[in-house]
Design a protein around this motif. Structure first.
Motif, mmCIF file in Angstrom:
data_model
loop_
_atom_site.group_PDB
_atom_site.id
_atom_site.type_symbol
_atom_site.label_atom_id
_atom_site.label_comp_id
_atom_site.label_asym_id
_atom_site.label_seq_id
_atom_site.Cartn_x
_atom_site.Cartn_y
_atom_site.Cartn_z
ATOM 1 N N ASP A 135 0.828 -1.215 0.000
ATOM 2 C CA ASP A 135 0.000 0.000 0.000
ATOM 3 C C ASP A 135 0.861 1.263 0.000
ATOM 4 O O ASP A 135 0.666 2.184 0.802
ATOM 5 C CB ASP A 135 -0.946 0.008 1.202
ATOM 6 C CG ASP A 135 -1.995 -1.090 1.115
ATOM 7 O OD1 ASP A 135 -2.333 -1.496 -0.009
ATOM 8 O OD2 ASP A 135 -2.472 -1.544 2.177
ATOM 9 N N VAL A 214 -2.885 -10.957 -11.074
ATOM 10 C CA VAL A 214 -3.717 -9.817 -10.670
ATOM 11 C C VAL A 214 -3.133 -8.560 -11.294
ATOM 12 O O VAL A 214 -1.989 -8.547 -11.753
ATOM 13 C CB VAL A 214 -3.772 -9.669 -9.124
ATOM 14 C CG1 VAL A 214 -4.421 -10.892 -8.489
ATOM 15 C CG2 VAL A 214 -2.377 -9.450 -8.550
ATOM 16 N N SER A 217 -2.518 -3.116 -9.022
ATOM 17 C CA SER A 217 -3.070 -2.676 -7.732
ATOM 18 C C SER A 217 -3.256 -3.842 -6.768
ATOM 19 O O SER A 217 -3.391 -3.653 -5.562
ATOM 20 C CB SER A 217 -4.422 -1.985 -7.943
ATOM 21 O OG SER A 217 -5.432 -2.935 -8.275
ATOM 22 N N LYS A 219 -5.823 -5.661 -6.704
ATOM 23 C CA LYS A 219 -7.240 -5.704 -6.319
ATOM 24 C C LYS A 219 -8.131 -6.357 -7.367
ATOM 25 O O LYS A 219 -9.304 -6.628 -7.107
ATOM 26 C CB LYS A 219 -7.728 -4.289 -6.026
ATOM 27 C CG LYS A 219 -6.997 -3.624 -4.866
ATOM 28 C CD LYS A 219 -7.468 -2.202 -4.647
ATOM 29 C CE LYS A 219 -6.713 -1.555 -3.472
ATOM 30 N NZ LYS A 219 -7.133 -0.153 -3.257
ATOM 31 N N LYS A 220 -7.587 -6.595 -8.549
ATOM 32 C CA LYS A 220 -8.393 -7.141 -9.634
ATOM 33 C C LYS A 220 -7.705 -8.343 -10.258
ATOM 34 O O LYS A 220 -6.530 -8.295 -10.607
ATOM 35 C CB LYS A 220 -8.636 -6.068 -10.698
ATOM 36 C CG LYS A 220 -9.479 -6.534 -11.871
ATOM 37 C CD LYS A 220 -9.649 -5.428 -12.888
ATOM 38 C CE LYS A 220 -10.453 -5.907 -14.096
ATOM 39 N NZ LYS A 220 -10.596 -4.828 -15.116
ATOM 40 N N LEU A 376 0.291 -9.611 -1.210
ATOM 41 C CA LEU A 376 -1.080 -9.784 -0.742
ATOM 42 C C LEU A 376 -1.131 -10.842 0.347
ATOM 43 O O LEU A 376 -0.459 -11.876 0.259
ATOM 44 C CB LEU A 376 -1.990 -10.211 -1.902
ATOM 45 C CG LEU A 376 -2.064 -9.259 -3.102
ATOM 46 C CD1 LEU A 376 -3.000 -9.835 -4.164
ATOM 47 C CD2 LEU A 376 -2.534 -7.887 -2.667
ATOM 48 N N GLU A 412 -11.015 -14.132 -7.968
ATOM 49 C CA GLU A 412 -11.914 -12.986 -7.681
ATOM 50 C C GLU A 412 -12.580 -13.145 -6.322
ATOM 51 O O GLU A 412 -12.720 -12.158 -5.569
ATOM 52 C CB GLU A 412 -12.962 -12.877 -8.779
ATOM 53 C CG GLU A 412 -12.425 -12.332 -10.101
ATOM 54 C CD GLU A 412 -13.476 -12.331 -11.194
ATOM 55 O OE1 GLU A 412 -13.265 -11.622 -12.205
ATOM 56 O OE2 GLU A 412 -14.507 -13.037 -11.067
ATOM 57 N N LEU A 415 -10.123 -12.252 -3.620
ATOM 58 C CA LEU A 415 -9.844 -10.826 -3.534
ATOM 59 C C LEU A 415 -11.012 -10.055 -2.935
ATOM 60 O O LEU A 415 -10.853 -8.902 -2.538
ATOM 61 C CB LEU A 415 -9.516 -10.266 -4.934
ATOM 62 C CG LEU A 415 -8.210 -10.757 -5.565
ATOM 63 C CD1 LEU A 415 -8.070 -10.253 -6.991
ATOM 64 C CD2 LEU A 415 -7.016 -10.301 -4.740
#
Length: 416
Positions: A135, A214, A217, A219-220, A376, A412, A415
């Protein structure tokens, strides 16, 4: 680190482990000045834990006010012990941490952010630095790096009528085929076909095709991209064509088969050079390393370890100075001579064997473009879905498109 440590579920760690480690942590409280007499607790993993003790002795001699207490920890129990110590508030002042751990421990709030005035991002390989960033905050200072390159038998390639290293996918498969048909090898290339950590073998294909698991980010999920499907097809084609084994063998030692010629080509890390030189002396002058043959580009995976400081440490100033000693150009060159771990600090590559050895130069060039896994907390769970997808393709259970689609959905859900 030399292998990826799988992350054990926190719930599985017993209270006894945490109690056992209570005495190992730092005292916490106000930070002690670096020039005051004190003891710095350090945990290092695997072979690094065994070798760091000698460095600590040299540091103690030059800095008599600082006693470095190094505790070697096996990679097989490292995650469990780190989590237990974090839960008990007894992390050591300094710890070695693999990239696959970083997101989890940063999320726990137990790591001290890196002092970026002392440790400069530009001094390290980009991939090495990024594996310690969560982050947008750096929590780990790169200690050493690890990547994969192509090992291949030059003598058998010449027997097959090929005199240069493969530079792309087409040339690599052509060499694998020639090894079998013209040099009489059993296989053309070793790639892990299935099971735990197959993703490690797949990364060079995935990244060289421009694919990813991914997005940047983290996140996806993007595993069902055309690039990923293309990489899965190429990977699976080696098994389909009989160029690589379909059977997974736990504990398989590729170096032995590289030595006897049944496996003339594989993706390997820097430590395997020493294993070949020491264990297969008959191969002297008969093998070489090359950059990863790519599709759109030559991109390999980046691994290695960083050094972190516990947020609860009462010796942050001394810890920072010790980490500086280990990660500046001089310290990195010294550590390479002791351990053969590749330096994360790029300036260390300008001296000694690192500057003159052709094989080491290949590793340095590969690291310049290598990609690291995002930090992550659920990365191990995510890559297990990728392992399943690769296995379903190599075992003929599903098409690359269907395997990628299924893994995409599973990733997905992880996440959120």
């Amino acid at each position: 680190m030399h292998r990826t440590a799988r992350l054990a579920p926190i719930a599985a760690i017993g209270i006894a482990s945490a109690l056992t480690l209570t005495a190992c942590g730092s005292s916490g409280g106000a930070d002690v000045a670096a020039d005051k007499k004190q003891t710095l607790s350090v945990w290092a993993m695997g072979a690094e834990g065994e070798k760091l003790g000698d460095v600590a002795k040299a540091y103690n001699k030059a800095n008599p006010n600082i006693t470095i207490k190094v505790t070697p920890v096996g990679w097989d129990v490292a995650h469990q012990k780190l989590v237990a110590a974090a839960a008990a508030g007894t992390l050591p002042d300094v710890a070695q941490m693999g990239g696959s751990y970083m997101g989890e421990f940063a999320d726990m709030g137990v790591l001290e952010p890196v002092d970026t005035k002392t440790f400069k991002q530009g001094d390290f390989f980009p991939a090495a630095w990024s594996q310690g960033v969560v982050d947008s905050t750096a929590y780990g200072v790169p200690w050493y790096v690890d990547t994969r390159v192509l090992y291949y038998r030059t003598d058998l390639a010449q027997k097959a009528g090929i005199t240069k290293a493969p530079a792309n996918w087409s040339e690599m498969q052509a060499l694998a085929t020639a090894y079998q048909k013209k040099a009489g090898t059993k296989w053309g290339l070793y790639i892990q076909p299935s099971s735990l950590d197959t993703v490690q073998s797949f990364y060079p294909f995935l990244y060289s095709a421009g694919g990813a698991i991914v997005d940047p980010s983290g996140k996806k999920a993007v595993f069902n991209s055309p690039a990923t499907v293309k990489a899965l097809k190429e990977y699976g084609s080696y098994v389909d064509k009989g160029l690589s084994t379909k059977s997974f063998r736990p504990g398989y030692d590729v170096i032995k088969d590289f030595g006897n010629g049944s496996v003339p080509m594989f993706f390997g890390g820097p430590w395997q050079t020493g294993l070949i030189n020491d264990g297969q002396p008959q191969l002297k002058g008969k093998w070489a390393v090359a950059k990863i043959p790519g599709d759109t580009s030559s991109v390999s995976m980046a691994g290695g370890s960083s050094l972190v400081i516990s947020k609860d440490s009462g010796h942050k100033a001394a810890a920072k100075e010790f980490i500086s000693y280990l990660t500046d150009a001089k310290g990195q060159a010294d550590w390479f001579q002791r351990s053969k771990d590749l330096p994360a600090n790029t300036a260390a590559w300008k001296t000694g064997d690192l500057a003159t050895d052709p094989s080491l130069k290949i590793y340095g060039e590969q690291m310049a473009t290598a990609k690291t896994s995002p930090p992550l907390a659920k990365w191990t769970e995510i890559t297990s879905k990728v392992d399943d997808a690769i296995g379903s393709v190599t075992q003929g259970k599903s098409s690359a498109e269907d395997a990628a689609k299924k893994a995409q959905s599973e990733i997905e859900s992880l996440l959120g």
